[in-house]
Design a protein around this motif. Structure first.
Motif, PDB file in Angstrom:
ATOM      1  N   LEU A  81       5.524  -6.293   8.945  1.00  0.00           N
ATOM      2  CA  LEU A  81       5.356  -5.330   7.855  1.00  0.00           C
ATOM      3  C   LEU A  81       6.587  -4.442   7.826  1.00  0.00           C
ATOM      4  O   LEU A  81       7.273  -4.278   8.839  1.00  0.00           O
ATOM      5  CB  LEU A  81       4.141  -4.438   8.093  1.00  0.00           C
ATOM      6  N   VAL A  92       7.928  -3.741  11.538  1.00  0.00           N
ATOM      7  CA  VAL A  92       6.959  -3.707  12.643  1.00  0.00           C
ATOM      8  C   VAL A  92       6.110  -4.973  12.665  1.00  0.00           C
ATOM      9  O   VAL A  92       5.998  -5.674  11.652  1.00  0.00           O
ATOM     10  CB  VAL A  92       6.035  -2.460  12.537  1.00  0.00           C
ATOM     11  N   ARG A 127       2.764  -6.923  12.541  1.00  0.00           N
ATOM     12  CA  ARG A 127       1.451  -6.682  11.947  1.00  0.00           C
ATOM     13  C   ARG A 127       0.373  -6.859  13.010  1.00  0.00           C
ATOM     14  O   ARG A 127       0.275  -7.922  13.628  1.00  0.00           O
ATOM     15  CB  ARG A 127       1.202  -7.639  10.784  1.00  0.00           C
ATOM     16  N   LEU A 128      -0.390  -5.828  13.237  1.00  0.00           N
ATOM     17  CA  LEU A 128      -1.413  -5.839  14.284  1.00  0.00           C
ATOM     18  C   LEU A 128      -2.803  -5.877  13.683  1.00  0.00           C
ATOM     19  O   LEU A 128      -2.992  -5.574  12.509  1.00  0.00           O
ATOM     20  CB  LEU A 128      -1.287  -4.567  15.142  1.00  0.00           C
ATOM     21  N   TYR A 163       0.850  -1.182   0.000  1.00  0.00           N
ATOM     22  CA  TYR A 163       0.000   0.000   0.000  1.00  0.00           C
ATOM     23  C   TYR A 163       0.888   1.235   0.000  1.00  0.00           C
ATOM     24  O   TYR A 163       1.867   1.295   0.722  1.00  0.00           O
ATOM     25  CB  TYR A 163      -0.908  -0.018   1.245  1.00  0.00           C
ATOM     26  N   HIS A 179       4.778  -1.392  18.266  1.00  0.00           N
ATOM     27  CA  HIS A 179       4.854  -2.391  17.194  1.00  0.00           C
ATOM     28  C   HIS A 179       6.253  -2.572  16.595  1.00  0.00           C
ATOM     29  O   HIS A 179       6.430  -3.412  15.707  1.00  0.00           O
ATOM     30  CB  HIS A 179       3.845  -2.070  16.088  1.00  0.00           C
ATOM     31  N   ASP A 221       5.110   4.257   2.420  1.00  0.00           N
ATOM     32  CA  ASP A 221       4.788   3.025   1.707  1.00  0.00           C
ATOM     33  C   ASP A 221       4.883   1.839   2.663  1.00  0.00           C
ATOM     34  O   ASP A 221       5.744   1.816   3.549  1.00  0.00           O
ATOM     35  CB  ASP A 221       5.756   2.831   0.537  1.00  0.00           C
ATOM     36  N   LEU A 222       3.997   0.901   2.468  1.00  0.00           N
ATOM     37  CA  LEU A 222       3.924  -0.274   3.321  1.00  0.00           C
ATOM     38  C   LEU A 222       4.237  -1.512   2.473  1.00  0.00           C
ATOM     39  O   LEU A 222       3.722  -1.647   1.363  1.00  0.00           O
ATOM     40  CB  LEU A 222       2.495  -0.350   3.866  1.00  0.00           C
TER      41      LEU A 222
HETATM   42  C1  Q0Z Z   1      -0.376   1.148   9.106  1.00  0.00           C
HETATM   43  C2  Q0Z Z   1       0.290   3.288   6.664  1.00  0.00           C
HETATM   44  C3  Q0Z Z   1       2.597   3.250   5.977  1.00  0.00           C
HETATM   45  C4  Q0Z Z   1       0.926   3.520   4.355  1.00  0.00           C
HETATM   46  C5  Q0Z Z   1      -1.741  -0.181   8.057  1.00  0.00           C
HETATM   47  N1  Q0Z Z   1       1.605  -2.485  12.738  1.00  0.00           N
HETATM   48  C6  Q0Z Z   1       0.657  -2.416  11.777  1.00  0.00           C
HETATM   49  N2  Q0Z Z   1      -0.131  -3.482  11.561  1.00  0.00           N
HETATM   50  C7  Q0Z Z   1      -1.069  -3.451  10.603  1.00  0.00           C
HETATM   51  N3  Q0Z Z   1      -1.287  -2.395   9.823  1.00  0.00           N
HETATM   52  C8  Q0Z Z   1      -0.540  -1.276   9.974  1.00  0.00           C
HETATM   53  C9  Q0Z Z   1       0.466  -1.265  10.970  1.00  0.00           C
HETATM   54 CL1  Q0Z Z   1       1.463   0.080  11.253  1.00  0.00          CL
HETATM   55  C10 Q0Z Z   1      -0.845  -0.134   9.105  1.00  0.00           C
HETATM   56  N4  Q0Z Z   1      -0.959   1.805   8.098  1.00  0.00           N
HETATM   57  C11 Q0Z Z   1      -0.761   3.202   7.736  1.00  0.00           C
HETATM   58  C12 Q0Z Z   1       1.624   3.167   6.986  1.00  0.00           C
HETATM   59  C13 Q0Z Z   1       2.251   3.435   4.670  1.00  0.00           C
HETATM   60  C14 Q0Z Z   1      -0.054   3.451   5.357  1.00  0.00           C
HETATM   61  F1  Q0Z Z   1       3.888   3.148   6.299  1.00  0.00           F
HETATM   62  N5  Q0Z Z   1      -1.781   1.025   7.450  1.00  0.00           N
END
Ligand code: Q0Z
Length: 284
Positions: free
Chosen positions: A30, A90, A92-93, A10, A73, A16-17
């Motif tokens: 992640l 991190v 994944r939560l 994403y 996280h 960016d993820l």
């Molecule tokens: C954070 C986001 C980014 C785009 C999802 N520890 C986590 N576990 C599951 N989901 C997330 C996290 Cl941080 C999560 N985002 C926001 C962060 C780029 C969007 F680096 N979306």
């Protein structure tokens, strides 16, 4: 950007993820990568701010360390070398879909709501407050994460209860306020005011522990003011340590319709210097 072993999942406006290509090798993790992109008035601008991704990641990591009594996280796993200075691996939560905003001062969307109703997120405030005034005590002013392209919407505590249940709602409020108080005290020791910030939380997939996640207390998620400038009053008292310079320049050189103009070199350089100054002062 392509990173060996990681698949883009994403892309946000500025971050960016990624997920591991081999889930068996890195289960439940992640990779969050902060870019040098800068956004203002809902547009990503050109050029980016050199070093911004690294500076914001440094700030976020520093705060996670300061706040280590609150579970977070961040994992002790090295990100890919190409992005090591602007990335975090991190856990994944299970994300909780509420933006946990805490305000110590009345500004921004809080000021807008206050003028209309005397409340912020339904919380009644004393009459006669001015834009930027300190609140009697910090308040939890949650927002609901809007769909892509929409603005987050301020919601009441009762709406948080409807979204996540009464127990989690109370836990989110109490932990957010506790973290904000701790962070404000640290900022104040460095001549900075933490006006407001936004936290995000998730739950550990196995233990269900409430866990602080995303970025914390960066200049993209928070308003920092210079305590001395604030105390002196005047038109600059609410200038924040973020992309204020970019916003001010754009407001003067663009009518906010169509594509924004290219940022001049001096605006880029001054903005980068402002980010560096925030870190230098906090971590001094
Ligand atoms: C954070 C986001 C980014 C785009 C999802 N520890 C986590 N576990 C599951 N989901 C997330 C996290 Cl941080 C999560 N985002 C926001 C962060 C780029 C969007 F680096 N979306």
């Amino acid at each position: 950007m392509t990173l060996a072993g990681w698949r883009p999942q994403y892309s946000g406006k500025v971050r960016d993820l990624y997920v591991p290509e081999d889930e068996a090798l890195h289960p439940g993790v992640l990779l969050m990568v902060a870019s040098d992109r800068v956004s203002a008035f809902d547009h990503v601008l050109n050029p980016g701010i050199p070093g911004k991704g690294a500076l914001l990641t440094t700030l976020s990591r520093w705060w996670f360390t300061q706040l280590r009594e609150f579970p977070n996280h961040v994992l002790d796993i090295e990100p890919p070398a190409e992005v090591a200075d602007r990335a975090m691996v991190v856990r994944r939560l299970d994300m909780i879909p509420v933006e946990c905003v805490v305000r110590g001062y009345l500004v921004g969307s809080g000021w807008v709501e206050y003028q209309e109703s005397g409340t912020v997120c339904g919380i009644p405030l004393p009459a006669g407050l001015a834009n930027g005034d300190r609140l009697p005590e910090p308040i939890f002013t949650p927002a609901y994460k809007a769909q892509l392209g929409e603005h987050d919407e301020n919601i009441s505590f009762d709406q948080v209860v409807d979204l996540v249940g009464a127990e989690t709602a109370r836990e989110l409020r109490d932990v957010s306020l506790a973290i904000f108080r701790r962070a404000s005290a640290i900022a104040e020791n460095h001549g900075l005011i933490l006006a407001d910030t936004k936290f995000e939380f998730g739950r550990h997939p196995d233990t269900r522990e409430l866990t602080l996640c995303d970025e914390v207390l960066t200049s993209d998620s928070s308003r920092y003011w210079d305590a001395a400038t604030y105390a002196a009053g005047g038109p600059n008292r609410l200038d924040s340590f973020d992309k204020q310079i970019v916003r001010d320049w754009l407001s003067a050189h663009w009518d906010k319709s169509g594509t924004p103009p290219t940022l001049p070199d001096d605006v880029v350089a001054q903005t980068a210097a402002r980010y560096r100054e925030l870190i230098a002062r906090l971590t001094a």
